[in-house]
Design an enzyme around this catalytic site. Structure first.
Site, mmCIF file in Angstrom:
data_model
loop_
_atom_site.group_PDB
_atom_site.id
_atom_site.type_symbol
_atom_site.label_atom_id
_atom_site.label_comp_id
_atom_site.label_asym_id
_atom_site.label_seq_id
_atom_site.Cartn_x
_atom_site.Cartn_y
_atom_site.Cartn_z
ATOM 1 N N SER A 246 -82.241 -16.569 50.102
ATOM 2 C CA SER A 246 -82.059 -14.978 49.787
ATOM 3 C C SER A 246 -83.351 -14.445 50.243
ATOM 4 O O SER A 246 -84.589 -15.092 50.089
ATOM 5 C CB SER A 246 -81.584 -14.493 48.592
ATOM 6 O OG SER A 246 -81.527 -13.183 48.515
ATOM 7 N N TYR B 128 -81.643 -15.177 39.240
ATOM 8 C CA TYR B 128 -81.292 -15.043 40.701
ATOM 9 C C TYR B 128 -82.639 -15.141 41.498
ATOM 10 O O TYR B 128 -82.865 -16.215 42.441
ATOM 11 C CB TYR B 128 -80.459 -13.701 40.932
ATOM 12 C CG TYR B 128 -80.018 -13.811 42.438
ATOM 13 C CD1 TYR B 128 -78.701 -14.504 42.920
ATOM 14 C CD2 TYR B 128 -80.694 -13.202 43.486
ATOM 15 C CE1 TYR B 128 -78.465 -14.598 44.002
ATOM 16 C CE2 TYR B 128 -80.182 -13.292 44.941
ATOM 17 C CZ TYR B 128 -78.946 -14.062 45.131
ATOM 18 O OH TYR B 128 -78.399 -13.937 46.219
HETATM 19 P P1 NAD Z 1 -69.171 -14.464 47.425
HETATM 20 O O1 NAD Z 1 -69.070 -14.228 46.098
HETATM 21 O O2 NAD Z 1 -68.654 -13.916 48.666
HETATM 22 O O3 NAD Z 1 -69.016 -16.037 47.692
HETATM 23 C C1 NAD Z 1 -69.702 -17.143 46.981
HETATM 24 C C2 NAD Z 1 -68.672 -18.354 46.928
HETATM 25 O O4 NAD Z 1 -69.226 -19.138 46.136
HETATM 26 C C3 NAD Z 1 -67.346 -18.361 46.704
HETATM 27 O O5 NAD Z 1 -66.636 -18.989 47.616
HETATM 28 C C4 NAD Z 1 -67.045 -18.489 45.300
HETATM 29 O O6 NAD Z 1 -65.805 -19.020 45.193
HETATM 30 C C5 NAD Z 1 -68.318 -19.683 45.324
HETATM 31 N N1 NAD Z 1 -68.690 -20.209 44.128
HETATM 32 C C6 NAD Z 1 -68.976 -19.593 42.923
HETATM 33 N N2 NAD Z 1 -69.316 -20.154 41.832
HETATM 34 C C7 NAD Z 1 -69.096 -21.561 42.322
HETATM 35 C C8 NAD Z 1 -69.165 -22.713 41.676
HETATM 36 N N3 NAD Z 1 -69.225 -22.949 40.321
HETATM 37 N N4 NAD Z 1 -68.490 -23.892 42.397
HETATM 38 C C9 NAD Z 1 -68.065 -23.630 43.557
HETATM 39 N N5 NAD Z 1 -68.059 -22.537 44.109
HETATM 40 C C10 NAD Z 1 -68.415 -21.434 43.664
HETATM 41 O O7 NAD Z 1 -70.934 -14.233 47.995
HETATM 42 P P2 NAD Z 1 -71.862 -14.297 49.017
HETATM 43 O O8 NAD Z 1 -72.444 -13.071 49.186
HETATM 44 O O9 NAD Z 1 -70.924 -14.904 50.294
HETATM 45 O O10 NAD Z 1 -72.872 -15.411 48.758
HETATM 46 C C11 NAD Z 1 -72.898 -16.728 49.046
HETATM 47 C C12 NAD Z 1 -74.606 -17.230 49.185
HETATM 48 O O11 NAD Z 1 -75.268 -16.081 49.724
HETATM 49 C C13 NAD Z 1 -74.899 -16.927 47.693
HETATM 50 O O12 NAD Z 1 -75.671 -18.077 47.439
HETATM 51 C C14 NAD Z 1 -75.790 -15.747 47.580
HETATM 52 O O13 NAD Z 1 -76.984 -15.854 46.565
HETATM 53 C C15 NAD Z 1 -76.282 -15.558 49.050
HETATM 54 N N6 NAD Z 1 -76.820 -14.348 49.416
HETATM 55 C C16 NAD Z 1 -76.064 -13.299 49.526
HETATM 56 C C17 NAD Z 1 -76.489 -12.145 49.956
HETATM 57 C C18 NAD Z 1 -75.656 -10.915 50.177
HETATM 58 O O14 NAD Z 1 -76.024 -9.915 50.224
HETATM 59 N N7 NAD Z 1 -74.234 -11.091 50.020
HETATM 60 C C19 NAD Z 1 -77.751 -12.054 50.068
HETATM 61 C C20 NAD Z 1 -78.519 -13.055 50.189
HETATM 62 C C21 NAD Z 1 -77.967 -14.100 49.930
#
Ligand code: NAD
Length: 260
Positions: A142, A155
């Site tokens: 991130s 985080y």
């Molecule tokens: P999201 O909530 O849409 O997806 C998260 C996924 O992780 C889902 O499939 C959920 O079921 C799964 N998950 C959660 N807990 C879990 C567990 N204990 N075991 C197995 N699976 C689990 O979120 P996202 O925004 O797509 O985030 C995905 C990654 O990207 C994360 O690591 C997040 O930190 C990172 N990220 C997101 C953003 C953003 O702006 N959305 C920015 C930077 C980084």
């Protein structure tokens, strides 16, 4: 490009992980989906990938907060597909609170899912990648892996840790055809961020639209979200021959956030 290869994408039932799984499947990779959600919806996603891209897709419900289940997921992939070529450590959760009020159980959960799961998955997958003579580890960190924001102690700590882990694994694999890199997104409109937008609207007493605009522009110069599809393209690039000597990098895809 990835025909005959197997990609594990953790947290791929939603958001960024799903975007990456879809792009890798589009390039011919078989996919092991992982994440939580409604079983019927997950089965629809799995069969949808197979139908749309003509690949094999399986699903592991492994809980990334449990080291044994993380290792079991990699073993399941090796058992079903006989190989692991791409590992995308993407599963992640968020919780925001000042450090004095930050609940210990949330700290532990974020550290285990956002950081330790990547360690256990890499540990389980690397021997197969080295044996096969090719591998790609892609850690979804991130902008918060590079800079901090208030109220995100767990985080930010986990994502900085993931960037550090990426560098160490890249050094340890530098003489092999296995690479390890991180992608550092800015804002992506997924359920994880939607919750933060709704919390901001409630706190400010504004509309969700106003909160979305405020969140988006507070730190990120580009006033637009990065999409899961764009991150899928970046992950696919890291799987290409052109990226074979990119090692230990943190690729910012953050609308200029960390350029400031
Ligand atoms: P999201 O909530 O849409 O997806 C998260 C996924 O992780 C889902 O499939 C959920 O079921 C799964 N998950 C959660 N807990 C879990 C567990 N204990 N075991 C197995 N699976 C689990 O979120 P996202 O925004 O797509 O985030 C995905 C990654 O990207 C994360 O690591 C997040 O930190 C990172 N990220 C997101 C953003 C953003 O702006 N959305 C920015 C930077 C980084």
């Amino acid at each position: 490009m990835l025909k005959g290869k197997l990609a594990i994408v953790t947290g791929s039932t939603s958001g960024i992980g799903l975007g990456i799984a879809r792009r890798l499947a589009g390039a011919g990779a078989d996919i092991l989906l992982n994440g939580f959600g409604d079983p019927g919806e997950i089965e629809r996603l799995r069969t949808g990938l197979e139908g749309e891209f003509g690949i094999r897709a399986a699903y592991s419900g492994a809980d990334m907060s449990k080291p044994d289940q993380v290792k079991g997921m990699v073993e399941e992939a090796l058992g079903r597909f006989g190989r692991v070529d791409v590992l995308v450590n993407n599963a992640g959760i968020q919780h925001t609170a000042p450090v004095e009020d930050f609940p210990g159980d949330k700290w532990e959960a974020i550290l285990s899912i956002n950081l330790s799961a990547a360690f256990y998955a890499i540990q389980a997958a690397l021997p197969a990648m080295k044996r096969q003579g090719w591998g790609r580890v892609i850690n979804i960190a991130s902008a918060h892996g590079l800079v901090a924001s208030a109220n995100k102690s767990a985080y930010v700590a986990a994502k900085h840790g993931l960037v550090g882990l990426t560098k160490v694994v890249a050094l340890e694999t530098a003489a092999t055809p296995v690479t390890c890199n991180a992608i550092c997104p800015g804002w992506v409109l997924t359920p994880l961020v939607q919750k933060q937008i709704e919390a901001l609207a409630a706190k400010d007493g504004t509309s969700v639209e106003a909160a979305q605009a405020k969140l988006l522009t507070e730190k990120q110069p580009a006033p637009s979200f990065t999409t899961p599809e764009q991150l899928g393209e970046v992950a696919l690039f890291l799987c290409s021959d052109g990226a074979a000597n990119i090692r230990g990098a943190s690729l910012s895809v953050d609308g200029g956030w960390t350029a400031q």
